[in-house]
Structures are given as structure tokens and as C-alpha cells.
Design an enzyme around this catalytic site. Structure first.
Site, short mmCIF file in Angstrom:
data_model
loop_
_atom_site.label_atom_id
_atom_site.label_comp_id
_atom_site.label_asym_id
_atom_site.label_seq_id
_atom_site.Cartn_x
_atom_site.Cartn_y
_atom_site.Cartn_z
N ASP A 175 0.83 -1.20 0.00
CA ASP A 175 0.00 0.00 0.00
C ASP A 175 0.86 1.24 0.00
O ASP A 175 1.98 1.24 0.54
CB ASP A 175 -0.93 0.01 1.23
CG ASP A 175 -0.18 0.19 2.53
OD1 ASP A 175 -0.05 1.34 3.01
OD2 ASP A 175 0.28 -0.82 3.09
N SER A 176 0.36 2.29 -0.64
CA SER A 176 0.98 3.61 -0.63
C SER A 176 2.44 3.53 -1.07
O SER A 176 2.73 3.06 -2.17
CB SER A 176 0.83 4.22 0.77
OG SER A 176 1.07 5.60 0.75
#
Length: 334
Positions: A175-176
Site C-alpha cells: 500500500d501507498s
């Protein structure tokens, strides 16, 4: 030969987020976003305070799952590289490592850890029936580019060379900033690819130009592009942003494995998700983009805040499990 999964259909997404999700995004715009702008990322106490805020949000809205087992890892590869992280096993998931999920947590390269993301990794494990290895890469500002990428590569090499897990029996998720690290790793020559890749709100444009364009249309409720760029700047330091480890040339790079990207309609990195999706498809990859309306950044980690976290996670884990299942069948047939 192992085969890659092909999505037979796409998840049907709602036209709007539920009232609870929309309210959470609105409240965040009056609380988290102003607070993130007040914390000086250039000072030690500002980084410390930001880490406490993020950990508190993750613990409150993404509480731990009962029955989760965690095994810390701190080993050296044969060449001396160090791998630090943790194995996460959801309830009922056995401790063998015939197959696995390699997880790269987000952080802006500064804030988070396997601990903050344990709800998400435990959920991935429980829903897929697979153990999850989450690498604890070193964080800025103490450790700058390319330290995180070096640690991520060491974790990947450890899984398939030292533990002997075949790359086609591993799926990767992140994620991210972890999404940026995952794509960077898989673009590197000679790195064997996993069976599939799932990305939640991936960071793609490290200059935050795409984020600024998106934020002008709809303000991100958690953080401004300017403040996010300040955080990531602690990792990049004086590095040339044209470096291939920072500006990822996906269109002209290696064809990546089948990929699922999920992003929130309320976040500034929606532009990043769309551009990455376009570039992956242009490079020949099988890639699906899901934009979940009115959702915040990495909403999958915050099920107490966003009810849509559950269907999104079920979609992502079905994609990853299907990849491993197809490769198992192909290996047996071969």
C-alpha cells in the site's frame, strides 16, 4: 510452466460510498489534514508525533484480529544482507511456507511499520489461508534512498532463495509507498516475478504532481500533497528524482505480473493509481483498477471507519488466492 491468472470479471462497485464512509472523509478534512500540516516533518519531535497519530488511527479503526499469530524475523542472508520483519498468520493458517504473501507496508517512507499494518496483513492471511511476510524496511529520516528499496529486495531474495519458496508460489501486495517499492522491485532486471500483485492506493509519482492535480479537484481528507511531499522528501534527500528507482518507467520496463489496483475516490493518490494502471496496460500487463467511491487512502486497513473495506478486501484476496491456485494447477499438470 506456471501460468498467470486472468480476471474473468470485475468487481461491481457501488455508485457512492456509504454514509459512514462519506462522513469519515468529511471529518478527516477538518481534523487529520490540518493536523498533518502542523507537524514539522523536518524536526525529530514532528516525526515522532506523526508516527503516534498514525499508529493511533490504525489501532482505533483497524483493530487486531483474534487468533492472529506473529513470528518476528531477524536474519542474515548468505551475502550478509539483513532481513527484518514478521510472519503473520491469520486464525487457522498453518505455519508452513510452501506459499506466501510478501507484503510491503506504506509509510511515506517515514511513519509506519509491520505493527501498524498488522490488521491488514492478518486479514490478508485469514482470507487467503496464506502466511504473510511483512518486511520491516528502515525508515527516513535516519535512512535515506535507496535503503528501503534495498531492504525490500533483501526480503524478496530471502523468501525464494533462503526459504526456497518458488516465486510463482508467492503473491505480493503493498500500500501507498509500499506500492512504489513493489513496482520498483519488479522492474529490476533479473528479479523473478511473483504470481500476482495487489496494490492499495499506490504511490507512483514521487514528485506529487499527479496528487496536486487530483487534490485541486477534490481535497484529500488526510493530508495535502505539499505535506506528503515533505515526508517523502525526508527519504529522497538530495537524490536525483530522475533516478529509475524514484521515477518508475513502467511503460518501457519489464512486463509485470497480473495486477489489481484499488484506490479511494476521496484520496489524492487516485491520479497515481490511474496513471500506473494506464502504464501497466501499455506495457502489456493484465491490470484491473478499482476506484471505490468516497473512500480515503488505504481504507482497507480501516474497517471500523469504512464498511467498504470488507468487500474490497474480499475482492483483493480472491484475486491473490486465484493466482496461487492457478499456478498450483499448472505446476501439477506440468
Amino acid at each position: 510452466m506456471p501460468t498467470h491468472p486472468t480476471r474473468r470479471g470485475t468487481t461491481e462497485l457501488p455508485p457512492r460510498g456509504l454514509l459512514q464512509s462519506r462522513a469519515a472523509a468529511t471529518v478527516g478534512g477538518f481534523t487529520l489534514r490540518p493536523l498533518s500540516g502542523l507537524l514539522p516533518a523536518e524536526q525529530f519531535w514532528g516525526v515522532w508525533a506523526a508516527r503516534q497519530v498514525i499508529a493511533g488511527v490504525m489501532d482505533t479503526f483497524g483493530p487486531s484480529l483474534s487468533g492472529t499469530r506473529v513470528e518476528p524475523v531477524d536474519v542474515r542472508l548468505a551475502d550478509g544482507r539483513r532481513v527484518v520483519g514478521e510472519w503473520v498468520y491469520g486464525r487457522g493458517v498453518p505455519g508452513n511456507h510452501d506459499s506466501a504473501i510478501y507484503y510491503l507496508h506504506g509509510s511515506g517512507y517515514v511513519l509506519c511499520s509491520p505493527r501498524t499494518h498488522r490488521r491488514l496483513t492478518a486479514w490478508l492471511s485469514r482470507l487467503t489461508g496464506q502466511p504473510v511476510f511483512c518486511v520491516d524496511y528502515r525508515l527516513a529520516p535516519k535512512y535515506r534512498f535507496p535503503t528501503a528499496a534495498t531492504d525490500v529486495r533483501a526480503g524478496w531474495d530471502w523468501l525464494h532463495t533462503e526459504l526456497g519458496i518458488a516465486p510463482d508460489r508467492i503473491v505480493m501486495a503493498g500500500d501507498s509507498a509500499g506500492g512504489h517499492l513493489a513496482v520498483d522491485l519488479l522492474l529490476q532486471p533479473g528479479v523473478p516475478h511473483p504470481a500476482a500483485l495487489a496494490l492499495f492506493s499506490p504511490l507512483f509519482d514521487m514528485t506529487f504532481g499527479l496528487a496536486r492535480t487530483r487534490d485541486a479537484l477534490r481535497r484529500d481528507p488526510a493530508i495535502s500533497p505539499r505535506d506528503a511531499a515533505r515526508l517523502v522528501g525526508l527519504y529522497c534527500g538530495a537524490a536525483d528524482m530522475a533516478h529509475p528507482g524514484l521515477t518508475l518507467d513502467v511503460r518501457n520496463g519489464r512486463r509485470l505480473p497480473p495486477t489489481l489496483i484499488q484506490a479511494g475516490g476521496a484520496e489524492m493518490l487516485l491520479g497515481d493509481a490511474r496513471r500506473l494502471h494506464e502504464d501497466l496496460r501499455a506495457a502489456g500487463a493484465d491490470c484491473e483498477l478499482q476506484v471505490w467511491p468516497d473512500q480515503v487512502h488505504v481504507f482497507q486497513a480501516l474497517p471500523k471507519l469504512s464498511p467498504e473495506a470488507r468487500p474490497a478486501m474480499h475482492s483483493a484476496t480472491a484475486f491473490l488466492a486465484e493466482a496461487l491456485h492457478r499456478n498450483t494447477i499448472a505446476d501439477v499438470a506440468g
